[in-house]
Each structure stands twice: as C-alpha cells, then as structure tokens.
Enzyme design. Structure first.
Site, mmCIF file in Angstrom:
data_model
loop_
_atom_site.group_PDB
_atom_site.id
_atom_site.type_symbol
_atom_site.label_atom_id
_atom_site.label_comp_id
_atom_site.label_asym_id
_atom_site.label_seq_id
_atom_site.Cartn_x
_atom_site.Cartn_y
_atom_site.Cartn_z
ATOM 1 N N SER A 117 0.570 -1.156 -0.012
ATOM 2 C CA SER A 117 -0.088 0.004 -0.130
ATOM 3 C C SER A 117 0.780 1.467 0.094
ATOM 4 O O SER A 117 1.680 1.355 -0.937
ATOM 5 C CB SER A 117 -0.842 -0.164 1.311
ATOM 6 O OG SER A 117 -1.755 1.146 1.142
ATOM 7 N N HIS A 118 0.650 2.116 1.124
ATOM 8 C CA HIS A 118 1.358 3.374 1.162
ATOM 9 C C HIS A 118 2.705 3.143 1.521
ATOM 10 O O HIS A 118 3.454 4.324 1.667
ATOM 11 C CB HIS A 118 0.600 4.210 2.088
ATOM 12 C CG HIS A 118 0.708 3.649 3.528
ATOM 13 N ND1 HIS A 118 -0.305 2.513 3.802
ATOM 14 C CD2 HIS A 118 1.340 3.937 4.444
ATOM 15 C CE1 HIS A 118 -0.178 2.184 5.055
ATOM 16 N NE2 HIS A 118 0.624 2.903 5.676
ATOM 17 N N ASP A 288 -2.893 6.247 -3.202
ATOM 18 C CA ASP A 288 -1.800 5.545 -2.861
ATOM 19 C C ASP A 288 -1.380 4.297 -3.620
ATOM 20 O O ASP A 288 -1.791 4.320 -4.561
ATOM 21 C CB ASP A 288 -1.901 5.327 -1.162
ATOM 22 C CG ASP A 288 -2.860 4.089 -1.149
ATOM 23 O OD1 ASP A 288 -3.711 3.904 -2.097
ATOM 24 O OD2 ASP A 288 -2.884 3.098 -0.407
ATOM 25 N N ASP A 290 -1.756 1.115 -3.782
ATOM 26 C CA ASP A 290 -2.485 0.333 -4.200
ATOM 27 C C ASP A 290 -4.029 0.845 -4.639
ATOM 28 O O ASP A 290 -4.870 0.029 -4.898
ATOM 29 C CB ASP A 290 -2.772 -0.993 -3.375
ATOM 30 C CG ASP A 290 -3.066 -0.535 -1.924
ATOM 31 O OD1 ASP A 290 -2.898 0.668 -1.608
ATOM 32 O OD2 ASP A 290 -3.815 -1.414 -1.132
ATOM 33 N N ASP A 292 -6.110 2.575 -3.017
ATOM 34 C CA ASP A 292 -7.533 2.564 -2.050
ATOM 35 C C ASP A 292 -7.754 3.821 -1.044
ATOM 36 O O ASP A 292 -8.806 3.785 -0.432
ATOM 37 C CB ASP A 292 -7.707 1.188 -1.248
ATOM 38 C CG ASP A 292 -6.138 0.839 -0.258
ATOM 39 O OD1 ASP A 292 -5.462 1.658 -0.421
ATOM 40 O OD2 ASP A 292 -6.275 -0.008 0.542
ATOM 41 N N ARG A 293 -6.327 4.484 -1.062
ATOM 42 C CA ARG A 293 -6.440 5.930 -0.240
ATOM 43 C C ARG A 293 -6.880 6.909 -1.189
ATOM 44 O O ARG A 293 -6.493 6.823 -2.379
ATOM 45 C CB ARG A 293 -5.339 5.970 0.454
ATOM 46 C CG ARG A 293 -5.082 4.703 1.424
ATOM 47 C CD ARG A 293 -3.643 5.395 2.127
ATOM 48 N NE ARG A 293 -3.424 4.389 3.395
ATOM 49 C CZ ARG A 293 -3.034 4.659 4.484
ATOM 50 N NH1 ARG A 293 -2.510 5.577 4.473
ATOM 51 N NH2 ARG A 293 -2.712 3.480 5.378
ATOM 52 N N LYS A 387 -11.511 -0.284 0.551
ATOM 53 C CA LYS A 387 -11.600 1.367 0.395
ATOM 54 C C LYS A 387 -11.059 1.575 -1.108
ATOM 55 O O LYS A 387 -10.508 0.816 -2.057
ATOM 56 C CB LYS A 387 -10.932 2.076 1.391
ATOM 57 C CG LYS A 387 -9.383 1.782 1.403
ATOM 58 C CD LYS A 387 -9.018 2.322 2.960
ATOM 59 C CE LYS A 387 -7.399 2.209 2.831
ATOM 60 N NZ LYS A 387 -6.677 1.325 3.777
HETATM 61 C C1 VG1 Z 1 -3.156 1.754 8.298
HETATM 62 C C2 VG1 Z 1 -4.206 2.898 8.735
HETATM 63 C C3 VG1 Z 1 -5.474 1.932 8.617
HETATM 64 C C4 VG1 Z 1 -5.721 1.412 7.147
HETATM 65 C C5 VG1 Z 1 -4.440 0.610 7.164
HETATM 66 C C6 VG1 Z 1 -4.249 -0.110 5.596
HETATM 67 O O1 VG1 Z 1 -3.029 1.098 9.410
HETATM 68 O O2 VG1 Z 1 -4.111 3.615 9.983
HETATM 69 O O3 VG1 Z 1 -6.724 2.942 8.828
HETATM 70 O O4 VG1 Z 1 -6.681 0.581 7.304
HETATM 71 O O5 VG1 Z 1 -2.982 1.351 7.083
HETATM 72 O O6 VG1 Z 1 -4.577 0.945 4.470
HETATM 73 P P1 VG1 Z 1 -2.048 1.067 10.749
HETATM 74 O O7 VG1 Z 1 -2.187 0.112 11.414
HETATM 75 O O8 VG1 Z 1 -0.546 1.580 10.258
HETATM 76 O O9 VG1 Z 1 -2.633 2.239 11.479
HETATM 77 V V1 VG1 Z 1 -3.662 0.636 3.195
HETATM 78 O O10 VG1 Z 1 -3.880 1.822 2.283
HETATM 79 O O11 VG1 Z 1 -1.886 0.543 3.647
HETATM 80 O O12 VG1 Z 1 -4.150 -0.888 2.835
HETATM 81 CO CO CO Z 2 -3.475 1.331 0.326
#
Ligand code: VG1
Ligand code: CO
Length: 559
Positions: A117-118, A288, A290, A292-293, A387
């Site tokens: 992801s990010h 982001d 992937d 989803d953000r 998302k």
């Molecule tokens: C973070 C965010 C959470 C989100 C998750 C996955 O998790 O706070 O809200 O669902 O990333 O997002 P954490 O445990 O680091 O707070 V993504 O776009 O990275 O799949």
């Molecule tokens: Co993501």
C-alpha cells in the site's frame, strides 16, 4: 501438470497486520518465505470445506518491486492447490478496489492482493500480501489468525511445475490440470475496464464531463502507483479531462523513489500546486500505492478524510448510485465523529469499528451500512469491499458537478464551510511518530495505561478527563470480539485523544496520536487544525511523555 511437494520450515514472523503481511522486500525474497505464507493461506481455505470445484483465484498487485516474481509463484501454487483458474491483471497490476470488484463480479473464490500500500517500494522498500474472501473484502481476523497459526507449523508447500507465464498479454493460457482431463487456466485480463465500467454505473459521468469542460481545473496525482492507468481511462478517456490533469500516472516499481502515501507530507508536489494562492486549481486529489486511499484538496484547502466521509454522507443523494439514500455509515474508531453527526441528522445508524477495512465487511454484507471511512484517507461504499481512492475522487467531482449546476462554481472550501455551519466542526489531526524503537513505543503505551485510573476526573485547562480505556469491538453481525484496538482518553466535552501502534509498518514501531475536539462556533471554523488543537496536542504529550521516552521532538507526519 506435475506437482512438487517442497519441504520447508516455519518462519515465526508471518502474522498478518492491519492489512495483510508486510515486510521488507528482502524478507520476502528469502527462500520459501512467500511460499510458506501462501501455502498457509491455502491450508486455511482447505481447512474449512476444501475448495469448491472450479474455484477461481483473482491475483493482482500494485506493481511494486517483486510483484512479478511473486505472481509467478502464486500462480503455480494456486494450480498445485486445486484452483482451476486464476484471473490476473495485465502486467500483474490491479488496484486493491479493482481486485475487490473482480472477485465480486466474476464470483471468484477469493483473491490475493500484492501490495504494501502506502509503504515505500523498490528493492530496499516493502512488499506485502493479503488474502480477500469471496465477498471481495479482506479476510476477517478469524481467518488471518488461522493463517498465522498455520504458518507456525508449516512443513511442506505445493507448487506446480509450469513454465514462466506471460502475464503481459491479455488472453488465456491453458495447462493440463492436476487431475486427468482437467485444465488449469491462467486468464490475463485488462486491469482497467471492469473497474472503469463500474464507476460509470455509480456516478453521473455526463455531469462531471460538463464540469470539467466548464473551465473547472483539476489535478490527479497517482504518485507513480497503480491508479495511473485507471485515471487515464476514467478522467481523460471517458470524462474528457485534458491530459495535464494527471500527474505521476505511470506505475513504477519504486514509485519514482517516493512514498506513495497521499497526505500533506508525501504528496508534496500536488500540495504545492493546490496551495499556490490565486494560481491554485479548483480541485486536487491523490491516491496511494494500491489505489485504495484518497486525499482531497480544494483551492488552497485540505479536506481531512474524516470530514470527507461526513460530506459524502451528507450529499450522497446527489450521486445516482445513492440517490435513494444510504442505509448507514461506519467509521473506524480513531476517525472523527463528523460522520456521526450526519448520520444522526439523517436518522441512520453509525457504527464504530476498529482500524482496518476488514471490520466493515460484515456490516456491508448485512446491508447495515452503505458508506464507510477511516481517518487514514480511506473512504468507500458497498459497491466493493475495500476502500476505494478513485471512487472517492469521483464522488467529490459528482457533488461539485451537481452543486455547480445548481449554484455556479462552488468551491471545496465553501462546501466544507457550509457543512461545518450546519453540523459544527470536529477539528481533527493525526500525528505519526514513525520508526521509533519498539520498546520505547511499548513503554509509552504502558505509561498511558498505568494512568487510566488517576486520569479520570483530572482537568487540563478546560478539558476534564471523563474515561480512559482500550477500545474493544463487538461485531454485531458475527458476534466476534476484538480487543486492544487503541488507547483512548475521552474528555467530558466529547474531545478525544487516542494512542495506537500501527499494524502496517515494517521498521520499529509507528505510534499514532489521534486528536479531536468539537468546535460549534462558526467564527472559529477557519482556524488551522494545529492551532485549534494546540491544547490537545499539549495534553497528549504531557500524558504520554512521548518526547522524554522516545527522544522525538516532533512527529514524522502530521495529517
Ligand atoms: C493504516 C491505517 C488504517 C488502514 C491501514 C491499511 O493502518 O491507519 O486505517 O486501514 O493502514 O491501509 P495502521 O495499522 O498502520 O494504522 V492501506 O491503504 O496501507 O492498505
Ligand atoms: Co492502500
């Protein structure tokens, strides 16, 4: 097709976090590491009732380094473990919401999302893998716990002997199946079309098209990540936006060396364009790694994700897909209560879940909620079970287009100001302290918890502590309970400070502080959140002794 059974030994660190297993690429490249985890997933699926005949697996990733290698391995293991077909995005690329949609549309048994992801990519960056179930959503905790348990005792994995598969050409490749007279088919599909078609069924494309043709200027930043091709198809090809409405739209294995996290810190180039005073454009958005953000920006204006969810809920009936109204909303616990106020006014339920999209699935499947959101730049609806970054951008454009028809160009800032005037403003911010030593982070949390009793009733200026707890969630649909989902300090006036350790980081610990205070007074609504929350920030540092215990003088990221 020949199947090999390979002996292996367990790794002890394959516990899925908030969203799948995320580790450094180098960790995933160790012999058997990926295979062990994938087999643990398959073993978990086979545990229940085994695979139904004709089971199909959707596979796609965000295109980061190691994506292609991982896909080759997963295809061979899917064949060996009894899947009869895999759907793979062309070039191995599928955004997370697109995977969710494909699982649902083609009723595949499940899907593998290859993404961190990010998190940063590249050879020294992160890789990740996540399993999604047949509703299209991330596997719930019950499944991820079993996967972890299996990974600790794994002794063998199964892999088919197949040649390297061409995943760049759309079409089907068939191999003889494991069982005589059966076939195993690899189907490479266009990554973009199904998703773009879905968006077109939800939103008023002609209205958005007119908006974009009316001199309204937008910029979408794909941050060198997966949404680039989707944005090209949707904004330029289908909505007629000029090509220069897009930036960083060619996916790269290391995201151009950047951090594909759409926030005010990491989407700096877009932020500069959108905060250029008079020269700023009308609308800016980013997504982001992937896809989803989403981050939403107006002319010299930032919309917090918590407010974004509330605005979408309040204006949902302007969008064709939600014209009849929404059933309910859900937000993760640290997300601000702005959406709750809208839900109360609409007389619909608002659910509070732990962080992570997997907790929304049951509510959506049961028809309890239509819109869901997280403060971490995640919003979506029941059109998928993830998302969805581009969906949120289109939702905003649809609202702007509709308001534009009614009242002439209405700015993003104006929409927020009128929203706050009506509902009051839940002033909100999150401070992240990234990559601090795990031990120090744990001590900070322990130190806060040790004050749970003494804090109650204590005053900090005008703020009086009402309760302190660790958030637990009781899933109203399946009855499951999730404990330790964030440490909360709740104040008499509804303000909150929440401390939480990230479950997606791969280096040390990331400590997140979520700050929220309600401001009913509209003469203060224009204030910068950091200014408006100064006292709360002070209290958070005082209670946690974060500076003293970690040596960190300032957050890594403020959103
Ligand atoms: C973070 C965010 C959470 C989100 C998750 C996955 O998790 O706070 O809200 O669902 O990333 O997002 P954490 O445990 O680091 O707070 V993504 O776009 O990275 O799949
Ligand atoms: Co993501």
């Amino acid at each position: 097709m020949k199947i090999q059974t390979i002996q292996t030994t367990p790794f002890d660190d394959q516990k899925p976090g908030t969203s799948g297993l995320r580790k450094k690429v180098k960790v995933f490249q160790q012999p058997h590491y990926l295979e062990n985890f994938v087999q643990s997933i398959f073993d978990t699926l086979l545990d229940d009732d085994g695979l139904p005949s004709g089971a199909v697996l959707t596979i796609g990733g965000d295109g980061r380094y190691h994506n292609r290698d991982a896909i080759q391995t997963i295809i061979k293991m899917a064949a060996a473990n009894g899947f009869t077909r895999v759907l793979v995005g062309q070039a191995g690329i599928l955004s997370t919401p697109a995977v969710s949609h494909l699982i649902r549309k083609y009723k595949t048994f499940g899907g593998m999302v290859l993404s961190a992801s990010h998190n940063q990519g590249g050879v020294n960056g992160d890789f990740g893998i996540k399993y999604n179930i047949s509703n299209g959503g991330p596997a719930p905790e019950k499944i991820t716990d079993t996967i972890f348990a299996k990974s600790k005792v794994i002794a063998i994995y199964k892999i088919a002997e197949l040649p390297k598969i061409d995943i760049d050409t759309v079409g089907e490749i068939a191999f003889d199946g494991v069982i005589q007279n059966t076939k195993f088919v690899v189907q490479v599909i266009n990554a973009v079309d199904d998703y773009a078609d879905l968006m077109q069924t939800l939103f008023d494309f002609p209205a958005i098209k007119s908006l974009l043709a009316s001199g309204f200027k937008m910029k979408f930043d794909a941050m060198h990540a997966v949404t680039g091709p989707y944005a090209q198809e949707i904004f330029v090809n289908r909505l007629g936006a000029p090509a220069n409405s897009l930036m960083n739209c060619i996916p790269s294995e290391d995201f151009g060396g950047g951090h594909p996290d759409p926030n005010l810190t990491y989407a700096e180039d877009l932020v500069n364009i959108m905060f250029a005073g008079e020269a700023a454009l009308d609308f800016g958005a980013a997504s982001d790694g992937d896809g989803d953000r989403n981050m939403i920006l107006g002319k010299n204006f930032f919309v917090t994700p918590s407010d974004s969810l509330a605005v979408l809920a309040a204006n949902a009936t302007l969008v064709p897909a939600y014209k009849q109204g929404i059933a309910g909303v859900a937000r993760s616990m640290p997300t601000s209560g702005a959406a709750d106020r809208v839900a109360a006014k609409l007389n619909i339920p608002c659910y509070e879940t732990p962080t992570g999209w997997k907790f929304f699935g049951n509510l959506m499947d049961a028809g309890k909620v239509t819109l869901c959101g997280e403060e971490s730049f995640g919003t979506s609806s029941s059109h998928v079970r993830e998302k969805d970054g581009l969906w949120a951008v289109l939702f905003w454009l649809n609202i702007l287009a509709q308001k534009n028809v009614e009242n002439g160009i209405v700015s993003v800032e104006k929409i927020l100001m009128s929203h706050w005037l009506e509902y009051g403003r839940n002033v909100y911010s999150r401070h992240d302290y990234e990559a601090i030593p795990t031990e120090a982070a744990n001590l900070v949390i322990a130190h806060i918890k040790a004050q749970f009793t003494s804090l109650v009733g204590q005053s900090f200026g005008t703020y009086i502590v009402k309760t302190c707890d660790d958030f637990s969630y009781h899933d109203p649909i399946d009855g499951s309970i999730s404990h330790n989902q964030g440490t909360r300090i709740l104040f008499e006036d509804g303000s909150r400070i929440i401390f939480r350790l990230s479950g997606t980081g791969t280096e040390g610990a990331t400590l997140r502080i979520y700050l929220e205070a309600f401001e009913p007074d509209s003469t203060k609504h224009h204030l910068d959140a950091q200014v408006a929350l100064a006292k709360m920030i002070d209290i958070a540092l005082q209670i946690s002794q974060l500076k003293e215990r970690t040596g960190r003088l300032a957050p890594t990221v403020i959103t």
